[in-house]
Design an enzyme around this catalytic site. Structure first.
Site, PDB file in Angstrom:
ATOM      1  N   GLU A 177       8.462   0.818  11.719  1.00  0.00           N
ATOM      2  CA  GLU A 177       9.456   1.901  11.661  1.00  0.00           C
ATOM      3  C   GLU A 177       8.680   3.190  11.890  1.00  0.00           C
ATOM      4  OE1 GLU A 177      12.735   1.793  11.204  1.00  0.00           O
ATOM      5  OE2 GLU A 177      12.816  -0.378  10.992  1.00  0.00           O
ATOM      6  N   CYS A 182      12.069  11.069   9.544  1.00  0.00           N
ATOM      7  CA  CYS A 182      11.938  10.387  10.835  1.00  0.00           C
ATOM      8  C   CYS A 182      13.141  10.598  11.733  1.00  0.00           C
ATOM      9  CB  CYS A 182      11.713   8.904  10.608  1.00  0.00           C
ATOM     10  SG  CYS A 182      13.005   8.136   9.603  1.00  0.00           S
ATOM     11  N   GLU A 187       6.950  14.720  18.165  1.00  0.00           N
ATOM     12  CA  GLU A 187       7.448  14.777  16.783  1.00  0.00           C
ATOM     13  C   GLU A 187       6.615  15.799  16.022  1.00  0.00           C
ATOM     14  OE1 GLU A 187       6.616  11.527  13.953  1.00  0.00           O
ATOM     15  OE2 GLU A 187       8.729  11.594  13.415  1.00  0.00           O
ATOM     16  N   LYS A 192       0.857  -1.187   0.000  1.00  0.00           N
ATOM     17  CA  LYS A 192       0.000   0.000   0.000  1.00  0.00           C
ATOM     18  C   LYS A 192       0.887   1.229   0.000  1.00  0.00           C
ATOM     19  CE  LYS A 192      -2.390   2.661   2.964  1.00  0.00           C
ATOM     20  NZ  LYS A 192      -2.342   3.874   2.140  1.00  0.00           N
TER      21      LYS A 192
HETATM   22  P1  NAD Z   1       1.004   7.834   8.569  1.00  0.00           P
HETATM   23  O1  NAD Z   1       1.111   6.904   9.712  1.00  0.00           O
HETATM   24  O2  NAD Z   1      -0.035   8.862   8.570  1.00  0.00           O
HETATM   25  O3  NAD Z   1       0.758   6.973   7.225  1.00  0.00           O
HETATM   26  C1  NAD Z   1       1.635   5.927   6.843  1.00  0.00           C
HETATM   27  C2  NAD Z   1       0.866   4.934   5.997  1.00  0.00           C
HETATM   28  O4  NAD Z   1      -0.112   4.302   6.807  1.00  0.00           O
HETATM   29  C3  NAD Z   1       0.120   5.556   4.824  1.00  0.00           C
HETATM   30  O5  NAD Z   1       0.202   4.676   3.714  1.00  0.00           O
HETATM   31  C4  NAD Z   1      -1.303   5.637   5.342  1.00  0.00           C
HETATM   32  O6  NAD Z   1      -2.280   5.627   4.324  1.00  0.00           O
HETATM   33  C5  NAD Z   1      -1.367   4.357   6.141  1.00  0.00           C
HETATM   34  N1  NAD Z   1      -2.429   4.315   7.153  1.00  0.00           N
HETATM   35  C6  NAD Z   1      -3.003   5.341   7.837  1.00  0.00           C
HETATM   36  N2  NAD Z   1      -3.939   4.875   8.686  1.00  0.00           N
HETATM   37  C7  NAD Z   1      -3.957   3.524   8.544  1.00  0.00           C
HETATM   38  C8  NAD Z   1      -4.710   2.488   9.139  1.00  0.00           C
HETATM   39  N3  NAD Z   1      -5.637   2.720  10.071  1.00  0.00           N
HETATM   40  N4  NAD Z   1      -4.455   1.224   8.753  1.00  0.00           N
HETATM   41  C9  NAD Z   1      -3.509   0.945   7.833  1.00  0.00           C
HETATM   42  N5  NAD Z   1      -2.782   1.886   7.215  1.00  0.00           N
HETATM   43  C10 NAD Z   1      -2.994   3.173   7.573  1.00  0.00           C
HETATM   44  O7  NAD Z   1       2.457   8.459   8.354  1.00  0.00           O
HETATM   45  P2  NAD Z   1       2.977   9.489   7.247  1.00  0.00           P
HETATM   46  O8  NAD Z   1       2.439  10.841   7.505  1.00  0.00           O
HETATM   47  O9  NAD Z   1       2.782   8.908   5.872  1.00  0.00           O
HETATM   48  O10 NAD Z   1       4.545   9.456   7.555  1.00  0.00           O
HETATM   49  C11 NAD Z   1       5.113  10.212   8.555  1.00  0.00           C
HETATM   50  C12 NAD Z   1       5.494   9.349   9.735  1.00  0.00           C
HETATM   51  O11 NAD Z   1       6.324   8.281   9.297  1.00  0.00           O
HETATM   52  C13 NAD Z   1       6.327  10.100  10.754  1.00  0.00           C
HETATM   53  O12 NAD Z   1       5.916   9.768  12.042  1.00  0.00           O
HETATM   54  C14 NAD Z   1       7.743   9.594  10.486  1.00  0.00           C
HETATM   55  O13 NAD Z   1       8.605   9.724  11.582  1.00  0.00           O
HETATM   56  C15 NAD Z   1       7.485   8.184  10.106  1.00  0.00           C
HETATM   57  N6  NAD Z   1       8.600   7.621   9.334  1.00  0.00           N
HETATM   58  C16 NAD Z   1       9.406   6.709   9.946  1.00  0.00           C
HETATM   59  C17 NAD Z   1      10.498   6.186   9.259  1.00  0.00           C
HETATM   60  C18 NAD Z   1      11.401   5.174   9.893  1.00  0.00           C
HETATM   61  O14 NAD Z   1      12.143   4.513   9.169  1.00  0.00           O
HETATM   62  N7  NAD Z   1      11.396   5.011  11.202  1.00  0.00           N
HETATM   63  C19 NAD Z   1      10.747   6.602   7.942  1.00  0.00           C
HETATM   64  C20 NAD Z   1       9.894   7.534   7.367  1.00  0.00           C
HETATM   65  C21 NAD Z   1       8.817   8.041   8.072  1.00  0.00           C
END
Ligand code: NAD
Length: 502
Positions: free
Chosen positions: A267, A303, A402, A192
């Site tokens: 992650e 992140c 964050e 996804k």
């Molecule tokens: P997000 O959690 O809003 O979304 C991530 C993904 O999850 C998207 O594809 C979204 O559609 C999906 N999603 C949302 N709700 C869901 C649900 N209920 N069930 C299943 N999937 C769902 O995050 P974002 O805004 O896309 O990314 C930012 C976050 O990601 C920040 O917190 C950042 O720190 C983290 N991040 C972590 C790393 C790492 O390697 N640790 C790397 C990049 C980003």
């Protein structure tokens, strides 16, 4: 003149996005679509399918059939090795096209898309790296503990059907960190993409088809968290969820996994500190590196960015001066302009969130620079000035949460002991930077920090090293051998070699 990215949309030839299920491209069953608005301009520039629960079911069923047939999971090692290398090369050939698609997706400028950490080249290297594990990770043959003539063996087997869920901020690298080890281990996948970075992922999936991946081995569903993501994480036939994104959604995934005890890798976010000691080899460079990571490229939407600077009082003002200098170098605007080095915030919700934290910061610290949304030609985009708050208490909201925007909180300290305590005083544990010329201090501090990755006087992304978080920054590791193993189950097989009874 108000900024527009429409001409780039035309030159890239953006087409409407479809789902990829069992080797076929097609619309969502109910025809639902998602309009993508560009974060730098607010313009509607494209649309893609929103996978319903029924579409997700089809995708999982295709992945299950492909897995159970064994055609991929038990294929000759060379089939997987050669495909992964072929794909790595295809990615490199299409790097410019993918960077342009990303600029239309999440507004990350072409200039930053070329920097190794978030580049297509780094993603390609991850595929090459994991191709190398295919024929090297196995189990053990152990001497029988109870003596006698027994074989006691372990095997590593592919975990099954993997749901891989991506965030929007670094689609190339994060796609590779999940898909390369999953495919190398023999798993099948339902991927996804984030609804805020879909077009580049669509093309990456198309290229997997060109590399010769058999139908059903990787399926792509697009759409938001609900309904698409929710159906995926609760689906009974998914064996493992590999997720990168926010802590809130990570927690929801753990909860949803309980139904069928899915394996889960997470992650998540961070509030990573930079510890700048009085003996740092170059305080100015430490400040520019720290502020650069919080502002350049992704505007702090990274992140592992060191969004919390813990600075010894002896070098505090020098640090602030250089960090402010770095803030002044950030350029915003058309992501296709080579002179632009940073991005807008991803969407209006995130813009409001960051501006809210900035307002809070004004009551929690001393505003050194920034703090405003950009106007003029950029008024329709989600641009926020690089912002520094000094004299922040480590317990303040802006030092604990964050923010995911171009905001640095600077906290003074007096002793090494205090610096380590402040660094660890957070719910997160993703990364840290340590700036010191004292080698013993560097390692002493690195050993005491409760985080997954530490840069001493600098940091670089390496495609073959483990990456992940302590505490609420995640579960498990991506990268390298540990990532490959996380897509396997360990199985024990015993066999007496004679007539003995067990
Ligand atoms: P997000 O959690 O809003 O979304 C991530 C993904 O999850 C998207 O594809 C979204 O559609 C999906 N999603 C949302 N709700 C869901 C649900 N209920 N069930 C299943 N999937 C769902 O995050 P974002 O805004 O896309 O990314 C930012 C976050 O990601 C920040 O917190 C950042 O720190 C983290 N991040 C972590 C790393 C790492 O390697 N640790 C790397 C990049 C980003």
């Amino acid at each position: 003149m108000t900024l527009t990215v429409q001409p780039h949309r035309e030159s890239v030839g953006l087409k409407a996005g479809q789902l990829f299920i069992d080797g076929q491209w097609g619309p969502a069953r109910d025809g639902a679509t998602w309009p993508h608005h560009h974060p730098a301009t607010g313009e509607a520039i494209g649309e893609f399918a929103v996978a319903s629960a029924a579409d997700v079911d089809d995708a999982v069923a295709a992945a299950r059939r492909a897995f159970d047939s064994g055609a991929w999971s038990y294929s000759r090692a060379t089939v997987r090795i050669q495909l992964l290398h072929r794909y790595a090369n295809l990615l490199r050939e299409h790097a410019d096209e993918l960077r342009a698609l990303q600029a239309l997706d999440n507004g990350v400028p072409l200039s930053f898309g070329a920097i190794y950490a978030t580049s297509v080249g780094a993603a390609a290297d991850v595929f090459d790296h994991h191709a190398g594990w295919v024929d090297k990770i196995g189990g053990q043959t152990l001497p029988p503990y109870q003596g006698g003539d027994h074989l006691a063996m372990t095997f590593r087997e592919p975990i099954g059907v993997v749901a891989a869920i991506l965030p929007w901020n670094a689609p190339f690298l994060l796609f590779a960190q999940k898909i390369a080890p999953a495919l190398a281990a023999g798993c099948t996948v339902v991927l996804k993409a984030s609804e805020f970075a879909t077009f580049s992922v669509l093309r990456m999936v198309e290229l997997l088809g060109e590399a010769g991946l058999p139908a059903g081995v990787l399926n792509l569903v697009t759409g938001p968290g609900d309904p698409t993501g929710e159906r995926l994480i609760t689906h009974p036939d998914v064996d493992k969820v590999s997720f990168t994104g926010s802590r809130a959604v990570g927690k929801r995934i753990v909860e949803a996994s309980a139904g069928t005890l899915k394996r889960v890798s997470l992650e998540l976010g961070g509030k990573s500190p930079a510890l700048v000691f009085q003996d740092a080899p170059n305080v100015g460079l430490a400040a520019m590196t720290t502020m650069g990571a919080v502002t350049m490229g992704l505007s702090g939407q990274a992140c592992v960015a060191n969004t919390r600077a813990l600075v010894h009082r002896d070098v505090y003002e020098e640090f602030l001066g250089a960090a402010q200098g770095m803030a002044g170098m950030i350029t915003y605007g058309d992501p296709f302009d080579p002179g632009v080095i940073s991005s807008p915030l991803i969407n209006a919700r995130q813009l409001e969130r960051v501006l809210g934290y900035i307002e809070k910061g004004k009551t929690e610290g001393r505003l050194v620079t920034g703090g405003e949304r950009l106007g003029g030609d950029l008024a329709n985009g989600n641009f926020v000035q690089p912002t520094i708050f000094a004299d922040v208490d480590n317990s303040a909201t802006i030092a604990q949460e964050e923010i995911f925007g171009p905001v640095l909180a600077v906290v003074p300290f007096d002793t090494e002991e205090e610096a380590v305590a402040l660094a660890n005083d957070t719910e997160y544990g993703l990364g840290a930077g340590v700036f010191t010329a004292d080698v013993q201090r560097a390692f002493r501090v690195a050993r005491r920090l409760r985080v997954g990755t530490i840069g001493i006087n600098g940091f670089q992304v390496e495609p073959h090293l483990p990456f992940g978080g302590f505490k609420q920054s995640g579960l498990g590791r991506e990268g390298g051998q540990s990532a490959f193993e996380a897509f396997t189950e360990l199985k024990t097989v015993l066999m007496p070699l004679g007539e003995e009874l067990m």
